[in-house]
Write an enzyme that holds these catalytic residues in place. Structure first.
Site, mmCIF file in Angstrom:
data_model
loop_
_atom_site.group_PDB
_atom_site.id
_atom_site.type_symbol
_atom_site.label_atom_id
_atom_site.label_comp_id
_atom_site.label_asym_id
_atom_site.label_seq_id
_atom_site.Cartn_x
_atom_site.Cartn_y
_atom_site.Cartn_z
ATOM 1 N N ARG A 50 61.324 42.012 37.421
ATOM 2 C CA ARG A 50 60.665 40.718 36.705
ATOM 3 C C ARG A 50 59.913 40.102 37.885
ATOM 4 O O ARG A 50 58.894 39.665 37.878
ATOM 5 C CB ARG A 50 61.694 40.051 36.149
ATOM 6 C CG ARG A 50 60.910 38.671 35.430
ATOM 7 C CD ARG A 50 61.572 37.747 34.500
ATOM 8 N NE ARG A 50 62.933 38.008 34.369
ATOM 9 C CZ ARG A 50 64.111 37.460 34.997
ATOM 10 N NH1 ARG A 50 63.751 36.548 35.927
ATOM 11 N NH2 ARG A 50 65.320 37.444 34.614
ATOM 12 N N TYR A 102 37.163 32.611 24.459
ATOM 13 C CA TYR A 102 37.861 33.878 23.886
ATOM 14 C C TYR A 102 38.347 33.068 22.774
ATOM 15 O O TYR A 102 39.287 32.130 23.043
ATOM 16 C CB TYR A 102 38.621 34.410 24.891
ATOM 17 C CG TYR A 102 39.387 35.502 24.316
ATOM 18 C CD1 TYR A 102 38.924 36.636 23.563
ATOM 19 C CD2 TYR A 102 40.745 35.440 24.190
ATOM 20 C CE1 TYR A 102 39.527 37.553 23.090
ATOM 21 C CE2 TYR A 102 41.714 36.420 23.498
ATOM 22 C CZ TYR A 102 40.993 37.470 23.107
ATOM 23 O OH TYR A 102 41.751 38.578 22.465
ATOM 24 N N ASP A 174 37.629 32.280 33.469
ATOM 25 C CA ASP A 174 38.068 33.754 32.970
ATOM 26 C C ASP A 174 37.009 34.604 33.362
ATOM 27 O O ASP A 174 35.771 34.554 32.911
ATOM 28 C CB ASP A 174 38.250 33.638 31.602
ATOM 29 C CG ASP A 174 38.534 34.720 30.589
ATOM 30 O OD1 ASP A 174 38.272 35.884 31.134
ATOM 31 O OD2 ASP A 174 39.294 34.542 29.775
ATOM 32 N N LYS A 199 40.621 44.927 29.637
ATOM 33 C CA LYS A 199 39.212 45.274 29.257
ATOM 34 C C LYS A 199 38.514 46.177 30.335
ATOM 35 O O LYS A 199 38.824 47.335 30.281
ATOM 36 C CB LYS A 199 38.347 44.089 28.828
ATOM 37 C CG LYS A 199 39.153 42.887 28.165
ATOM 38 C CD LYS A 199 39.325 43.243 26.694
ATOM 39 C CE LYS A 199 40.224 42.220 25.746
ATOM 40 N NZ LYS A 199 39.982 41.209 25.784
HETATM 41 C C1 LIG Z 1 40.660 39.849 25.632
HETATM 42 C C2 LIG Z 1 40.426 38.708 26.339
HETATM 43 C C3 LIG Z 1 41.615 38.008 26.532
HETATM 44 C C4 LIG Z 1 43.007 38.117 26.273
HETATM 45 O O1 LIG Z 1 43.457 39.228 26.784
HETATM 46 P P1 LIG Z 1 44.660 40.093 25.951
HETATM 47 O O2 LIG Z 1 44.726 41.280 27.439
HETATM 48 O O3 LIG Z 1 43.768 40.758 24.897
HETATM 49 O O4 LIG Z 1 45.589 39.517 26.100
HETATM 50 C C5 LIG Z 1 41.189 36.764 27.463
HETATM 51 N N1 LIG Z 1 40.064 36.502 28.002
HETATM 52 C C6 LIG Z 1 38.823 37.167 27.534
HETATM 53 C C7 LIG Z 1 37.494 36.679 27.845
HETATM 54 C C8 LIG Z 1 39.211 38.407 26.876
HETATM 55 O O5 LIG Z 1 37.820 39.131 26.288
#
Ligand SMILES: *Cc1c(COP(=O)(O)O)cnc(C)c1O
Length: 381
Positions: A50, A102, A174, A199
């Site tokens: 963890r 998001y 982000d 992504k």
């Molecule tokens: C998909 C996404 C998230 C969340 O990520 P997950 O891996 O789906 O939990 C956060 N910020 C952006 C810009 C995203 O495209």
């Protein structure tokens, strides 16, 4: 001299790959929950997965190398990383966010953040005056996405850093859309960078992952403590998949961008397309700012069709392109922001952001671009 970024994608800062047992070129998966201690009071460097695991450590070190971070923690999803980041915010504090974040982030702030006594203001962060005017006495952080999701607004890091410095705010970015290959927020003044590794970094639509990259040992210590406490760690196998994905990040995102530039121009020439939102088009309002602070435009395109009927028809008829949420992988995906990512937003907020019935978002993959255009063409017809 350090390695260049495409080399770092494969070898990390100083050749992390060189350290594997038996000279294994590929990263071993340490599928273990716990680690035996050699003697009382001694540790191999790993105690319990963890907290840390060698497979995950290689991923974290690679991400730190790519983002120029003091430290990175790998989480079980992007939302897990955002949740961890929220744990850093104090009760009673106020956060200024980009208004078209998001959707999952907005849901987390509203459903959990507000319950904990944190307040959020959503403003157009591409307009620095709006940000400045939203600062309150208890504002502690500025949380941005650039380009934003799904309307691709570009926020100027230089201006945000100035405001953050003046008011002593933590600047959080982000960076999922551009990835460290195209943009490095820490070098542009951010304190914390968030990624959904699901992504572009993973890149194959096969695993969830998330990252929190920080710019100082002090922040790293706080984040590491919270990380082992809440237990949002990425599994060894998913860490392996994400390392494997990042090895080809450079070639994937270059090809995706090349395809996106072609498709954005092609979409502009289509009768049933009213407007195209792509940061790589010189007439995009954020083109110049993005060019100053990033090394590329990425491959996310949003567009407005001539009617709700056309938008729905495209979703129904695409064959090669999948009608699916998510983005960044080698497969091209198309999504309906009104129903999906931003489905939880109030209708008037969606209207204000321009996320209407005729609006589609596309994540461009690495297929042959002529095949992608042909698929869209038959879907419009
Ligand atoms: C998909 C996404 C998230 C969340 O990520 P997950 O891996 O789906 O939990 C956060 N910020 C952006 C810009 C995203 O495209």
């Amino acid at each position: 001299m350090g390695y260049r970024i495409d080399t770092k994608c494969i070898h990390g800062e100083q050749g992390v790959v060189g350290n594997h047992s038996y000279g294994a070129v590929s990263l071993p998966i340490y599928q273990t929950a716990t680690f035996a201690h050699p003697r009382i009071g001694e540790s191999t460097g790993y105690d319990y997965s963890r907290q840390s695991n060698p497979t995950r450590t290689e991923l974290e070190e690679t991400m730190s190398a790519l983002e120029g971070a003091a430290d990175t923690v790998a989480c079980s999803s992007g939302m897990a990383a955002i949740g961890l980041c929220m744990e850093l915010l104090e009760q009673g504090s106020h956060v200024i966010c980009s208004e078209d974040l998001y959707g999952g982030s907005v849901r987390m702030f509203q459903a959990i953040g507000e319950q904990r006594g944190i307040t959020f203001s959503y403003v157009d962060t591409s307009d620095a005056d709006q940000v400045e005017q939203s600062v309150r006495e208890n504002t502690s952080a500025l949380y941005i996405e650039t380009p934003s999701n799904p309307t691709m607004k570009v926020t100027d890091f230089f201006q945000m850093k100035e405001i953050a410095n003046r008011h002593n705010l933590v600047l959080i970015a982000d960076n999922t859309f551009l990835t460290p290959y195209f943009q490095n927020p820490l070098a542009l003044g951010a304190d914390i960078v968030i990624h959904s590794g699901t992504k572009y970094l993973g890149g194959h639509n096969d695993t969830l992952a998330g990252f929190l990259c920080v710019n100082s040992p002090e922040l790293a210590e706080k984040v590491r403590f919270l990380y082992k406490t809440v237990g949002c760690s990425l599994s060894p196998f998913d860490s392996f998949l994400t390392v494997r994905g990042i090895k080809t990040l450079a070639v994937r995102v270059e090809k995706q961008q090349e395809n996106a530039i072609f498709l954005a121009k092609w979409l502009k020439s289509q009768k049933k397309v009213k407007e195209v939102y792509y940061v790589g088009l010189p007439d995009h309002p954020g083109y110049e700012v993005n060019k100053r602070q990033a090394r590329g435009f990425g491959s996310m395109i949003s567009f407005r069709t001539d009617s709700e009927q056309t938008a729905r028809q495209v979703l129904k008829r695409v064959k090669l392109i999948s009608y699916a949420e998510s983005l960044g992988g080698v497969e091209s995906l198309i999504t309906y922001p009104m129903l999906q990512i931003h489905g939880d937003l109030a209708p008037e907020v969606r209207q204000h952001l321009g996320i209407t019935e005729d609006f589609l978002r596309m994540s461009v993959g690495i297929e042959n671009v002529q095949d992608l255009a042909a698929d869209l063409e038959q879907a419009f017809a």
